[in-house]
Design an enzyme around this catalytic site. Structure first.
Site, PDB file in Angstrom:
ATOM      1  N   GLY A  16      -0.386   8.161  -0.607  1.00  0.00           N
ATOM      2  CA  GLY A  16       0.179   9.314  -1.279  1.00  0.00           C
ATOM      3  C   GLY A  16       0.846   8.904  -2.580  1.00  0.00           C
ATOM      4  O   GLY A  16       1.860   9.480  -2.972  1.00  0.00           O
TER       5      GLY A  16
ATOM      6  N   TYR B  59       5.743  23.262   8.851  1.00  0.00           N
ATOM      7  CA  TYR B  59       6.176  22.010   8.230  1.00  0.00           C
ATOM      8  C   TYR B  59       7.123  21.201   9.119  1.00  0.00           C
ATOM      9  O   TYR B  59       6.923  19.993   9.318  1.00  0.00           O
ATOM     10  CB  TYR B  59       6.856  22.336   6.901  1.00  0.00           C
ATOM     11  CG  TYR B  59       7.357  21.160   6.120  1.00  0.00           C
ATOM     12  CD1 TYR B  59       6.485  20.242   5.552  1.00  0.00           C
ATOM     13  CD2 TYR B  59       8.735  20.973   5.917  1.00  0.00           C
ATOM     14  CE1 TYR B  59       6.954  19.165   4.818  1.00  0.00           C
ATOM     15  CE2 TYR B  59       9.206  19.906   5.178  1.00  0.00           C
ATOM     16  CZ  TYR B  59       8.313  19.009   4.625  1.00  0.00           C
ATOM     17  OH  TYR B  59       8.782  17.945   3.890  1.00  0.00           O
TER      18      TYR B  59
ATOM     19  N   GLY C  94       4.754  12.554  -7.276  1.00  0.00           N
ATOM     20  CA  GLY C  94       5.948  12.787  -6.491  1.00  0.00           C
ATOM     21  C   GLY C  94       6.627  11.509  -6.029  1.00  0.00           C
ATOM     22  O   GLY C  94       6.751  10.529  -6.770  1.00  0.00           O
TER      23      GLY C  94
ATOM     24  N   SER D  31      -0.090   9.046  -5.792  1.00  0.00           N
ATOM     25  CA  SER D  31      -0.544   9.579  -7.082  1.00  0.00           C
ATOM     26  C   SER D  31       0.505  10.433  -7.782  1.00  0.00           C
ATOM     27  O   SER D  31       0.411  10.648  -8.996  1.00  0.00           O
ATOM     28  CB  SER D  31      -1.819  10.408  -6.885  1.00  0.00           C
ATOM     29  OG  SER D  31      -1.556  11.556  -6.088  1.00  0.00           O
TER      30      SER D  31
ATOM     31  N   VAL E 190       0.857  -1.184   0.000  1.00  0.00           N
ATOM     32  CA  VAL E 190       0.000   0.000   0.000  1.00  0.00           C
ATOM     33  C   VAL E 190       0.892   1.233   0.000  1.00  0.00           C
ATOM     34  O   VAL E 190       1.776   1.369   0.851  1.00  0.00           O
ATOM     35  CB  VAL E 190      -0.930   0.023   1.228  1.00  0.00           C
ATOM     36  CG1 VAL E 190      -1.674   1.352   1.316  1.00  0.00           C
ATOM     37  CG2 VAL E 190      -1.934  -1.119   1.158  1.00  0.00           C
TER      38      VAL E 190
ATOM     39  N   ASP F  69      -9.416  10.353   1.321  1.00  0.00           N
ATOM     40  CA  ASP F  69      -8.812  11.395   2.141  1.00  0.00           C
ATOM     41  C   ASP F  69      -8.091  10.709   3.300  1.00  0.00           C
ATOM     42  O   ASP F  69      -8.722  10.233   4.241  1.00  0.00           O
ATOM     43  CB  ASP F  69      -9.876  12.361   2.647  1.00  0.00           C
ATOM     44  CG  ASP F  69      -9.277  13.552   3.403  1.00  0.00           C
ATOM     45  OD1 ASP F  69      -8.086  13.497   3.766  1.00  0.00           O
ATOM     46  OD2 ASP F  69     -10.008  14.537   3.637  1.00  0.00           O
ATOM     47  N   LEU F  70      -6.778  10.640   3.230  1.00  0.00           N
ATOM     48  CA  LEU F  70      -5.990   9.911   4.217  1.00  0.00           C
ATOM     49  C   LEU F  70      -6.010  10.561   5.591  1.00  0.00           C
ATOM     50  O   LEU F  70      -5.592   9.941   6.576  1.00  0.00           O
ATOM     51  CB  LEU F  70      -4.550   9.779   3.732  1.00  0.00           C
ATOM     52  CG  LEU F  70      -4.356   8.903   2.489  1.00  0.00           C
ATOM     53  CD1 LEU F  70      -2.980   9.148   1.871  1.00  0.00           C
ATOM     54  CD2 LEU F  70      -4.540   7.439   2.834  1.00  0.00           C
TER      55      LEU F  70
ATOM     56  N   SER G 140       9.574  18.147  -7.856  1.00  0.00           N
ATOM     57  CA  SER G 140       8.192  17.685  -7.947  1.00  0.00           C
ATOM     58  C   SER G 140       7.289  18.892  -8.162  1.00  0.00           C
ATOM     59  O   SER G 140       7.708  20.044  -7.985  1.00  0.00           O
ATOM     60  CB  SER G 140       7.773  16.960  -6.659  1.00  0.00           C
ATOM     61  OG  SER G 140       7.744  17.860  -5.561  1.00  0.00           O
TER      62      SER G 140
ATOM     63  N   LYS H  35       7.046  17.106  10.460  1.00  0.00           N
ATOM     64  CA  LYS H  35       8.019  16.087  10.070  1.00  0.00           C
ATOM     65  C   LYS H  35       8.787  15.541  11.272  1.00  0.00           C
ATOM     66  O   LYS H  35       9.197  14.376  11.282  1.00  0.00           O
ATOM     67  CB  LYS H  35       8.978  16.660   9.025  1.00  0.00           C
ATOM     68  CG  LYS H  35       8.314  16.850   7.668  1.00  0.00           C
ATOM     69  CD  LYS H  35       7.695  15.562   7.151  1.00  0.00           C
ATOM     70  CE  LYS H  35       7.112  15.676   5.768  1.00  0.00           C
ATOM     71  NZ  LYS H  35       6.491  14.429   5.287  1.00  0.00           N
TER      72      LYS H  35
END
Length: 325
Positions: free
Chosen positions: A26, A174, A30, A28, A23, A80-81, A212, A178
């Site tokens: 994300g 951001y 990049g 789709s 699995v 929608d994750l 990307s 992370k």
């Protein structure tokens, strides 16, 4: 060091994906799509998840074309994750996966100094980068704990960032997200020993900047100071020549997984930063990692002093400009 890694992979691949269900959250575009393409070429079955149905459909066609066998399965589902109920519903359509790779994230609209960005930008950045990871990890884990244990470990591959080790002005939304991914990897790694020594493997990769659509959109919103400090204050043509592609980054991550690395730095700068801030996080080459940490302690002390001075000069220039208005 690369030769050593390649020889290790050849003799004992610890991330064999052939015939397994992977699995990619994300997947789709990049890095996620790049990982799916690389794994399809190694014989994996893929379930790609992301929000945009149109982008997923195109990505699925590309990944199907990369498969090496007509028996491989490639599916793509829009979800929608950041919504756990949607993630739960989608995962229950299939048997439990063998491998979960979490690559959803980015920050095209949330860069900027903290005083300038909106509370909504902070919330959306956490949703985009952390919630999209932790909810699918939780759903997969619950599926796995109800299923029989597999002969080889199931893998969870999280994606953090070089930014997790290097706080730069403009990444106030951001960087904490992370850092949370890195902390989740540390927590999960030990917690999953509850279910057996060889039931699960937790990995965390730390890619730096790569080319990307999201990166190019982010460049439009970045403050000049942030670009200067991270080395992205170049034209698009120059960036395309300097910045690695998602496929290059994906290949590096997969090489690390195949030799059994738990924490994977994609470039040498990140390797230094990782070992400067490793703490109790797992090591691969213990002595080498320790020595890198010593070197990094000196290198990044000087870097921090320089970036602090540059930030103060920028602030002084801004105050002067404001006083003239």
């Amino acid at each position: 060091m690369k030769l050593d890694i390649l020889s290790l992979v050849g003799s004992n691949n610890k991330f064999n994906v052939e015939g397994k269900l992977v699995v990619v959250a994300g997947g789709s575009k990049g890095l996620g799509k790049a990982m799916a393409l690389e794994l399809a070429a190694k014989g994996a079955n893929l379930l790609m998840l992301a929000r945009s149905a149109d982008t997923l459909r195109i990505a699925r066609q590309e990944v199907q074309a990369a498969c090496i066998s007509s028996k491989q399965i490639v599916d793509a589902i829009a979800v929608d994750l950041a919504r756990p109920e949607e993630v739960h519903r989608v995962l229950h359509r299939y048997h439990p996966p063998d491998i979960l790779i979490c690559t959803a994230g980015g920050t095209p609209d949330q860069v900027g100094f903290l005083a300038d960005i909106s509370p909504q930008a902070i919330t959306s950045c956490m949703e985009l980068n952390y919630y999209t990871t932790i909810f699918i990890v939780q759903s997969c884990l619950r599926l796995w704990l109800k299923a029989p244990q597999t002969p080889s470990p199931r893998h969870i591959v999280l994606t953090s960032s070089t930014a997790a080790f290097l706080g730069l002005p403009g990444y106030g939304a951001y960087t904490p997200a992370k850092v949370a991914i890195r902390a989740l990897a540390d927590t999960l790694r030990q917690e999953l020993f509850l279910y057996g020594k060889d039931a699960f493997r937790v990995h965390c990769s730390f890619p730096g900047t790569f080319m990307s659509t999201s990166f190019l959109e982010e460049q439009e919103n970045k403050p000049g100071l942030l670009k200067a400090l991270e080395g992205t204050d170049h034209t698009r043509l120059e960036l395309e020549q300097r910045v690695p592609s998602p496929r290059t980054v994906a290949q590096s991550i997969i090489r690390g997984l195949e030799v059994g690395k738990e924490y994977i730095a994609v470039d040498f700068q990140t390797e230094l930063l990782l070992n400067n801030m490793r703490g109790p996080s797992p090591r691969f080459w213990a002595v080498w990692d320790f020595l890198l940490g010593v070197v990094a302690a000196v290198v990044f002390w000087w870097f921090r002093r320089g970036s602090d001075r540059r930030t103060m000069r920028e602030g002084q220039s801004r105050r002067v400009r404001d006083s003239r208005v």
